[in-house]
Enzyme design. Sequence first.
Site, PDB file in Angstrom:
ATOM      1  N   HIS A  48      11.938   6.356  -8.067  1.00 18.37           N
ATOM      2  CA  HIS A  48      10.642   6.792  -8.605  1.00 18.37           C
ATOM      3  C   HIS A  48      10.668   6.780 -10.140  1.00 18.37           C
ATOM      4  O   HIS A  48       9.680   6.426 -10.779  1.00 18.37           O
ATOM      5  CB  HIS A  48      10.273   8.180  -8.070  1.00 18.37           C
ATOM      6  CG  HIS A  48      10.113   8.213  -6.568  1.00 18.37           C
ATOM      7  ND1 HIS A  48       9.348   7.298  -5.886  1.00 18.37           N
ATOM      8  CD2 HIS A  48      10.636   9.035  -5.620  1.00 18.37           C
ATOM      9  CE1 HIS A  48       9.405   7.566  -4.584  1.00 18.37           C
ATOM     10  NE2 HIS A  48      10.182   8.612  -4.392  1.00 18.37           N
ATOM     11  N   LEU A  90      -9.087   0.195 -21.344  1.00 19.32           N
ATOM     12  CA  LEU A  90      -8.748   0.244 -19.920  1.00 19.32           C
ATOM     13  C   LEU A  90      -9.025   1.634 -19.328  1.00 19.32           C
ATOM     14  O   LEU A  90      -8.695   2.645 -19.933  1.00 19.32           O
ATOM     15  CB  LEU A  90      -7.258  -0.086 -19.762  1.00 19.32           C
ATOM     16  CG  LEU A  90      -6.663   0.028 -18.358  1.00 19.32           C
ATOM     17  CD1 LEU A  90      -7.144  -1.107 -17.466  1.00 19.32           C
ATOM     18  CD2 LEU A  90      -5.128   0.028 -18.412  1.00 19.32           C
ATOM     19  N   ASP A  99       4.700   0.290  -3.887  1.00 20.78           N
ATOM     20  CA  ASP A  99       5.608   0.681  -2.803  1.00 20.78           C
ATOM     21  C   ASP A  99       6.992   0.059  -3.002  1.00 20.78           C
ATOM     22  O   ASP A  99       7.114  -1.026  -3.575  1.00 20.78           O
ATOM     23  CB  ASP A  99       5.008   0.251  -1.457  1.00 20.78           C
ATOM     24  CG  ASP A  99       5.647   0.997  -0.301  1.00 20.78           C
ATOM     25  OD1 ASP A  99       6.298   2.037  -0.533  1.00 20.78           O
ATOM     26  OD2 ASP A  99       5.493   0.532   0.848  1.00 20.78           O
TER      27      ASP A  99
HETATM   28  C1  IPE Z   1       1.713   4.363   0.165  1.00 24.05           C
HETATM   29  O1  IPE Z   1       3.075   4.148   0.311  1.00 24.05           O
HETATM   30  C2  IPE Z   1       1.451   5.448  -0.829  1.00 24.05           C
HETATM   31  C3  IPE Z   1       1.920   5.208  -2.183  1.00 24.05           C
HETATM   32  C4  IPE Z   1       2.437   4.121  -2.678  1.00 24.05           C
HETATM   33  C5  IPE Z   1       1.728   6.326  -3.058  1.00 24.05           C
HETATM   34  P1  IPE Z   1       3.885   4.763   1.526  1.00 24.05           P
HETATM   35  O2  IPE Z   1       5.271   4.250   1.399  1.00 24.05           O
HETATM   36  O3  IPE Z   1       3.714   6.230   1.603  1.00 24.05           O
HETATM   37  O4  IPE Z   1       3.139   4.097   2.771  1.00 24.05           O
HETATM   38  P2  IPE Z   1       3.564   4.004   4.305  1.00 24.05           P
HETATM   39  O5  IPE Z   1       3.866   5.389   4.760  1.00 24.05           O
HETATM   40  O6  IPE Z   1       4.773   3.122   4.368  1.00 24.05           O
HETATM   41  O7  IPE Z   1       2.382   3.394   4.981  1.00 24.05           O
HETATM   42  C1  IPE Z   2       6.314   4.368  -3.224  1.00 21.49           C
HETATM   43  O1  IPE Z   2       7.637   4.108  -2.943  1.00 21.49           O
HETATM   44  C2  IPE Z   2       6.125   5.608  -4.045  1.00 21.49           C
HETATM   45  C3  IPE Z   2       5.578   6.765  -3.302  1.00 21.49           C
HETATM   46  C4  IPE Z   2       5.105   6.747  -2.096  1.00 21.49           C
HETATM   47  C5  IPE Z   2       5.566   8.014  -4.010  1.00 21.49           C
HETATM   48  P1  IPE Z   2       8.325   4.681  -1.641  1.00 21.49           P
HETATM   49  O2  IPE Z   2       8.943   6.004  -1.961  1.00 21.49           O
HETATM   50  O3  IPE Z   2       7.373   4.702  -0.509  1.00 21.49           O
HETATM   51  O4  IPE Z   2       9.460   3.614  -1.395  1.00 21.49           O
HETATM   52  P2  IPE Z   2       9.974   3.080  -0.010  1.00 21.49           P
HETATM   53  O5  IPE Z   2       8.804   2.523   0.729  1.00 21.49           O
HETATM   54  O6  IPE Z   2      10.596   4.235   0.709  1.00 21.49           O
HETATM   55  O7  IPE Z   2      10.969   2.026  -0.387  1.00 21.49           O
HETATM   56 MG    MG Z   3       6.959   3.333   0.972  1.00 16.64          MG
END
Ligand code: IPE
Ligand code: IPE
Ligand code: MG
Length: 253
Positions: free
Chosen positions: A40, A134, A23
């Site tokens: 990303h 892995l 995240d």
């Molecule tokens: C969780 O992250 C899903 C992934 C990392 C793929 P999110 O950023 O979507 O989670 P929430 O919405 O903050 O809980």
């Molecule tokens: C996690 O990073 C990746 C996905 C959920 C695809 P985020 O896109 O949720 O990044 P933040 O939380 O907005 O910083």
């Molecule tokens: Mg996020």
Amino acid sequence: MNAVDDKPVIDNGNPRHIAIIMDGNGRWAQKRLMPRIMGHHAGVKAVRKIVEFCAKENIEVLSLFAFSSENWRRPKDEVSLLMELFMSTLQAEVDKLDRNNIRLKIIGDKTAFNDKLQDKIRSAEAQTANNTGLTLLIAANYGGRWDIANAIRQIVAGIKAGTIDEQEISEDLVERYLQTAGLPEPDLFIRTGGEERVSNFLLWQLAYTEFYFTDALWPDFDHNALQQAIGSFKRRQRRFGHTGEQVVAGRVV
Ligand code: IPE
Ligand code: IPE
Ligand code: MG
């Protein structure tokens, strides 16, 4: 024994299975005044390094949450760019994974993806299926609740077809119908990005996993950061319901 305070020194060894919620990509990009998708892209680079590290350290399973069943709620543009990135990354990386003896598996509801992506997933899994290093699990359109509901659906179908007896239903049987069937449960769960929640990741499988949260944003998470998380894991006393004394005395089965 620890010479300073006589407490037993705990060393769990390396985790067999590490599960990560990657995240913070969006915030990493926003901090740099860049569009979220750049975060990303930077996240993919971090994935490469972490996969290499886990393969080198002989970790058995690495599970990465790439796209949750709730992430469809994001702006259309971000969702389609994420799908493109997923597709192009698969295409670019599968030969390298294969050369490194890594077995790739995508878990989640793949029926939501377009045919081209589904084909690519199937061929990448087939190409690496017999690798013995892995196991890399990528959770895409995955939700822990979906995983459990999907297992229930298959078990009920088995009962109706007469291949499963109702009396056989047990935790072990349920496990055999989950997306992680046959793999060890996660020992260490890591979430980057500062949030302390599970966000519908491996709900059933995390029952006895050790949790580790870090403020580091995913693109900044490197092998040193992972080593720190593993270090924290190694020092924890895992009791699985026993008392600490039982664990120290080694009477735990
Ligand atoms: C969780 O992250 C899903 C992934 C990392 C793929 P999110 O950023 O979507 O989670 P929430 O919405 O903050 O809980
Ligand atoms: C996690 O990073 C990746 C996905 C959920 C695809 P985020 O896109 O949720 O990044 P933040 O939380 O907005 O910083
Ligand atoms: Mg996020």
